[in-house]
Design an enzyme around this catalytic site. Structure first.
Site, short mmCIF file in Angstrom:
data_model
loop_
_atom_site.label_atom_id
_atom_site.label_comp_id
_atom_site.label_asym_id
_atom_site.label_seq_id
_atom_site.Cartn_x
_atom_site.Cartn_y
_atom_site.Cartn_z
CG ASP A 3 -3.11 -9.37 3.89
OD1 ASP A 3 -2.39 -8.77 4.70
OD2 ASP A 3 -4.23 -8.97 3.53
CG HIS A 18 -10.94 -11.17 4.05
ND1 HIS A 18 -10.67 -10.15 3.17
CD2 HIS A 18 -10.12 -10.97 5.11
CE1 HIS A 18 -9.73 -9.37 3.67
NE2 HIS A 18 -9.37 -9.85 4.85
CG ASP A 58 -8.62 -10.36 8.74
OD1 ASP A 58 -8.20 -11.48 8.42
OD2 ASP A 58 -8.53 -9.37 8.00
CG HIS A 101 -1.69 -1.00 1.69
ND1 HIS A 101 -1.23 -2.11 2.32
CD2 HIS A 101 -3.04 -1.14 1.60
CE1 HIS A 101 -2.25 -2.91 2.60
NE2 HIS A 101 -3.35 -2.36 2.17
CD GLU A 117 -7.89 -8.56 0.31
OE1 GLU A 117 -6.94 -8.13 -0.38
OE2 GLU A 117 -7.80 -8.79 1.52
CG ASP A 125 1.95 -0.86 3.32
OD1 ASP A 125 1.14 -0.49 4.18
OD2 ASP A 125 1.68 -1.66 2.39
CG ASP A 159 -4.45 -10.53 8.48
OD1 ASP A 159 -5.20 -11.13 7.68
OD2 ASP A 159 -4.54 -9.31 8.71
C1 XLS Z 1 -7.44 -6.58 5.39
C2 XLS Z 1 -7.05 -6.86 4.02
C3 XLS Z 1 -5.92 -5.99 3.48
C4 XLS Z 1 -5.86 -6.08 1.99
C5 XLS Z 1 -5.08 -5.00 1.34
O1 XLS Z 1 -8.13 -7.35 6.03
O2 XLS Z 1 -6.77 -8.21 3.91
O3 XLS Z 1 -4.71 -6.36 4.08
O4 XLS Z 1 -5.35 -7.30 1.57
O5 XLS Z 1 -5.57 -3.74 1.62
NI NI Z 2 -5.86 -9.16 2.31
NI NI Z 3 -7.51 -9.38 5.65
#
Ligand code: XLS
Ligand code: NI
Ligand code: NI
Length: 434
Positions: free
Chosen positions: A337, A269, A305, A99, A230, A102, A307
């Site tokens: 991610d 997600h 989430d 992004h 996404e 980042d 991750d």
């Molecule tokens: C957040 C998203 C984010 C996207 C990119 O939950 O996964 O990380 O992949 O903006």
């Molecule tokens: Ni993502």
């Molecule tokens: Ni995510």
């Protein structure tokens, strides 16, 4: 060279290695279903979680200690990039994703942020040239800064809409300049907290117009990557407009964009939306909009989430099964991610997280390819629907009416005979491959 990863050697494929810092399954040159494994999997590192995220959670702040903190100057942005590209090289990672927020410090004005981004993009360009690392996708962070608290494209304030449009323009420009293969839109705050203050009809219209502008701009500048949405059902918004693949597809249809936009589907997600990952992948494949994946899972107990790096071969195998069945990735790939747990403080943890995840995916890919080549699932599925191959049944589906079918039921004395769905046998079958 920085000394951040001192003592860590480039990661190699070596099934009998004694160290955990080796690939036991990910062998980039091994051919899987006609392609090199590297070209099937197309792994990408997510810049934000690996280098920008500082280890905070809702109850506590930064736990990591990195030489590029505080991330508020161009000097630090370059120091961060130096380490990032060293990590890509150590892993042999072909791709990364980022992004705007980042990679560059936020400026005091839009113009200054834009200059910062342009400067770091040039710096990335040199490093990509030197190392061969490629950009899987670029995106804009339109959810962290407080100006986006009520959304970006869906904001009630037209100035935020304008700021967001200009931000996406700059990020598509950056992505194109770096040869990015996709541009992703994740609508982090494109949703709402309460209907009491929300005009959801208007907000959806804004989102549709915004996406049309993105697609127009892509064509105008000749960006030949794919535009990807996404989906995610909630978090940070309570109700997000891009809930899941099916919801996004009907949104694309409504705004005439179904031939223009594909999906970036994230494992975690999918689960938050009450689906399995393979459901979302199969749905997207059915609509012809399967683009790319974020292969990070959540903690199944927490419902957040979280991750995390993937670590379940059976789950990953079923995902790659759908991807291979749909013909494999074209512009897309496997993005992690994923972030470390906040106690995983050491540089080596960052490497190990990716090494393990890549190995899990490689095992899953090989299992998926073996299942497809064996054909057992497709055979069973074919048998289950075989009745529809009979001409009279095909004719019923294409030309039947309720009256003509009733006639048939009576004249042929149709009386359905229930048949086993064989779920356990199919589950046992999968287990032979994973
Ligand atoms: C957040 C998203 C984010 C996207 C990119 O939950 O996964 O990380 O992949 O903006
Ligand atoms: Ni993502
Ligand atoms: Ni995510």
């Amino acid at each position: 060279m920085t000394n951040f990863f001192d003592g860590i050697e480039p990661i190699r494929y070596d099934p009998s290695a004694e160290t955990d810092l080796a690939y036991r399954h990910y062998n980039p040159d091994e051919i899987v279903m006609g392609k090199r494994m590297e070209d099937q999997l197309r792994f990408a590192v997510a810049y934000w979680h690996s280098f920008a995220w500082e280890g905070g959670d809702p109850f506590g702040g930064r736990t990591f200690d990195r030489p590029w903190y505080p991330q508020d100057s161009m000097e630090m942005a370059r120091a961060k990039a130096d380490v990032a590209f060293e990590m890509f090289a150590l892993l042999g990672q072909p791709f990364f994703c980022f992004h705007d927020a980042d990679v560059r410090p936020e400026g005091a004005s839009f113009a200054e942020s834009q200059r910062n981004l342009e400067e770091i993009v040039d710096y990335f360009g040199e490093k990509m040239e030197a190392t061969g690392t490629k950009l899987l996708w670029g995106t804009a962070n339109m959810f962290t800064h407080r100006r986006f608290m009520a959304g970006a494209a869906t904001n009630p304030d037209p100035d935020v809409f304008a700021w967001s449009a200009a931000t996406v323009k700059n990020c598509i420009d950056a992505t194109k300049k770096l040869g990015g293969q996709n541009y992703v839109l994740w609508g982090g705050r494109e949703g709402y907290e309460t209907l009491l203050n929300t005009d959801l009809v208007r907000e959806r219209q804004q989102a549709g117009r915004f996406l049309q502008m993105v697609v127009d701009y892509k064509h105008k500048i000749g960006f030949d990557g794919a535009i990807l949405i996404e989906p995610k059902p909630q978090e940070p918004s309570k109700h997000q407009y891009d809930y899941d693949v099916n919801t996004v597809y009907s949104f694309l249809k409504e705004f005439g964009l179904e031939g223009e936009v594909k999906m970036n589907i994230e494992q975690g997600h999918a689960i938050l939306a009450g689906h399995s990952f393979e459901h979302e992948l199969a749905m997207a494949a059915a609509f012809g909009i399967l683009g790319s994946i974020d292969m990070n899972r959540n903690d199944y107990q927490s419902g957040w989430d979280t991750d995390q790096f993937p670590n379940s071969v059976p789950e990953v195998a079923l995902a790659y099964y759908e991807i291979l069945k749909a013909g494999g990735f074209t512009t897309g790939g496997t993005n992690f991610d994923a972030k470390l747990r906040r106690q995983s403080l050491d540089p080596v943890d960052l490497i190990a997280g990716h090494v393990g995840a890549m190995d899990v995916c490689a095992r899953g890919l090989k299992a998926a390819a073996a299942m497809l080549e064996d054909g057992g699932l497709e055979k069973a599925r074919g048998e289950r629907y075989a009745g529809w191959d009979a001409p009279k049944n095909r004719d019923m589906l294409e030309n039947g009416t309720l009256e003509s079918i009733t006639e048939r039921v009576l004249s042929e004395g149709i009386d359905p005979e229930p048949r086993s769905g064989r779920q356990e046998r199919l589950e046992n079958y999968i287990n032979r491959f994973v």
